[in-house]
Design a protein around this motif. Structure first.
Motif, short mmCIF file in Angstrom:
data_model
loop_
_atom_site.label_atom_id
_atom_site.label_comp_id
_atom_site.label_asym_id
_atom_site.label_seq_id
_atom_site.Cartn_x
_atom_site.Cartn_y
_atom_site.Cartn_z
N LEU A 39 5.16 -0.85 3.55
CA LEU A 39 4.43 0.36 3.18
C LEU A 39 5.32 1.34 2.41
O LEU A 39 6.51 1.47 2.68
N GLU A 40 4.70 2.03 1.46
CA GLU A 40 5.38 3.11 0.72
C GLU A 40 4.68 4.43 1.03
O GLU A 40 3.48 4.47 1.32
N PHE A 41 5.45 5.52 0.93
CA PHE A 41 4.90 6.83 1.26
C PHE A 41 5.32 7.87 0.22
O PHE A 41 6.46 7.86 -0.25
N ASN A 42 4.38 8.73 -0.14
CA ASN A 42 4.67 9.95 -0.88
C ASN A 42 4.30 11.13 0.00
O ASN A 42 3.23 11.11 0.63
N MET A 44 0.84 -1.19 0.00
CA MET A 44 0.00 0.00 0.00
C MET A 44 0.88 1.25 0.00
O MET A 44 1.88 1.31 0.71
N LYS A 45 0.46 2.22 -0.79
CA LYS A 45 1.17 3.50 -0.84
C LYS A 45 0.28 4.57 -0.23
O LYS A 45 -0.87 4.75 -0.64
N ILE A 46 0.83 5.28 0.75
CA ILE A 46 0.09 6.31 1.48
C ILE A 46 0.65 7.68 1.13
O ILE A 46 1.86 7.90 1.20
N GLY A 47 -0.23 8.59 0.75
CA GLY A 47 0.16 9.97 0.50
C GLY A 47 0.01 10.80 1.75
O GLY A 47 -1.08 10.90 2.32
N ILE A 48 1.11 11.37 2.23
CA ILE A 48 1.08 12.20 3.43
C ILE A 48 0.92 13.66 3.02
O ILE A 48 1.78 14.22 2.32
N LEU A 49 -0.18 14.27 3.43
CA LEU A 49 -0.43 15.68 3.16
C LEU A 49 0.16 16.48 4.32
O LEU A 49 -0.41 16.56 5.40
N LYS A 50 1.34 17.03 4.10
CA LYS A 50 2.13 17.67 5.16
C LYS A 50 1.71 19.13 5.31
O LYS A 50 1.84 19.93 4.39
N GLU A 64 8.34 11.47 8.46
CA GLU A 64 9.23 10.43 8.97
C GLU A 64 8.64 9.78 10.22
O GLU A 64 8.75 8.56 10.41
N MET A 65 8.02 10.58 11.08
CA MET A 65 7.39 10.03 12.29
C MET A 65 6.29 9.06 11.92
O MET A 65 6.19 7.97 12.50
N PHE A 66 5.45 9.44 10.94
CA PHE A 66 4.37 8.54 10.53
C PHE A 66 4.90 7.29 9.85
O PHE A 66 4.38 6.19 10.07
N ALA A 67 5.94 7.44 9.03
CA ALA A 67 6.52 6.28 8.38
C ALA A 67 7.09 5.30 9.40
O ALA A 67 6.89 4.08 9.29
N ASP A 68 7.77 5.82 10.42
CA ASP A 68 8.31 4.96 11.47
C ASP A 68 7.20 4.23 12.21
O ASP A 68 7.29 3.03 12.47
N LEU A 69 6.15 4.96 12.55
CA LEU A 69 5.02 4.37 13.28
C LEU A 69 4.36 3.26 12.48
O LEU A 69 4.16 2.13 12.99
N LEU A 70 4.05 3.53 11.24
CA LEU A 70 3.26 2.58 10.45
C LEU A 70 4.11 1.44 9.90
O LEU A 70 3.62 0.31 9.76
N ARG A 71 5.38 1.71 9.60
CA ARG A 71 6.24 0.62 9.12
C ARG A 71 6.59 -0.37 10.22
O ARG A 71 6.99 -1.50 9.92
#
Length: 233
Positions: free
Chosen positions: A37-40, A1-7, A24-31
């Motif tokens: 998981l992938e993130f944009n 799943m790829k999640i788009g983070i609206l910063k 980075e905080m969200f990527a650490d939490l969810l990974r």
């Protein structure tokens, strides 16, 4: 799943070297729950949006020091994008400012609370257990830093968890939007450093109470699993 983070904000420059930026905080939490998981990241505070809404599978709106009612030029386009996500039934998570923005954009309301600042660890009681939640719990605790709150639900919104301080703390809108007032991505060291950095702005007594609450457990991993379950359902 790829999640788009609206910063929607930047970490304070005094803290970013140690703790990183919000994506980075969200990527650490969810990974921690799913290493694949992938993130944009989209800098929506600077007008950056995906070229196509489906270039990611789901979206997450971060917290921000800005209020949803503030006169900032980037907020109306973001509200328009949230309405588009809603129309397209795109799975979306909102955190703190993101929680308030979803409500405000879809016909609810967020405002500055007369209860003042909430800091440190807060505990929420579940009011409803949705069928997508595989690990329900009667309550959960997370870190918070907020003065604004949602005080009117949008159409299709329902409260899943609440506290005396924050009655609309976890909200689901229809089947595709989920939001939290609290910050599952925060760590206790980051929360403590932020409180110390803004001690004068928050107030000595509120900071002391918030720092004392850091002795209590938080359930960020359970909430991260809920977030992913919701996005995948």
């Amino acid at each position: 799943m790829k999640i788009g983070i609206l910063k929607t904000d930047d970490v304070r420059k005094e803290l970013v070297g140690e703790f990183g930026e919000y994506p980075e905080m969200f990527a650490d939490l969810l990974r921690d729950q799913d290493p694949g998981l992938e993130f944009n990241t989209y800098e929506v505070q600077h007008g950056q949006y995906p070229a196509q809404i489906d270039e990611v599978d789901a979206y997450l709106i971060t917290g921000s020091k800005t209020g949803v009612y503030d006169d900032k030029p980037w907020i109306p386009p973001l509200m328009d994008f949230v309405r588009k996500l809603h129309d397209e039934k795109k799975p979306t998570i909102g955190i703190c400012f993101g929680h308030q923005l979803i409500a405000q954009a879809l016909g609810g309301r967020a405002r500055k609370s007369d209860k003042g600042w909430g800091l440190g660890v807060h505990t929420y009681e579940m009011q409803e257990t949705p069928n997508w939640m595989s690990e329900p719990a009667p309550n959960f605790s997370l870190l918070v830093t907020h003065q604004d709150q949602v005080d009117e639900l949008p159409p299709g919104g329902r409260v899943l968890a609440s506290s005396e301080f924050c009655p609309m703390a976890m909200v689901q809108v229809d089947g595709h939007m989920l939001s939290f007032q609290a910050h599952p991505e925060f760590t206790k060291p980051y929360s403590n450093s932020l409180m110390e950095l803004r001690r004068k702005a928050f107030g000595e007594a509120v900071v002391d109470k918030g720092q004392e609450s850091l002795k209590n457990d938080i359930h960020e991993n359970a909430v991260a699993r809920w977030m992913l379950e919701f996005l995948r359902k």
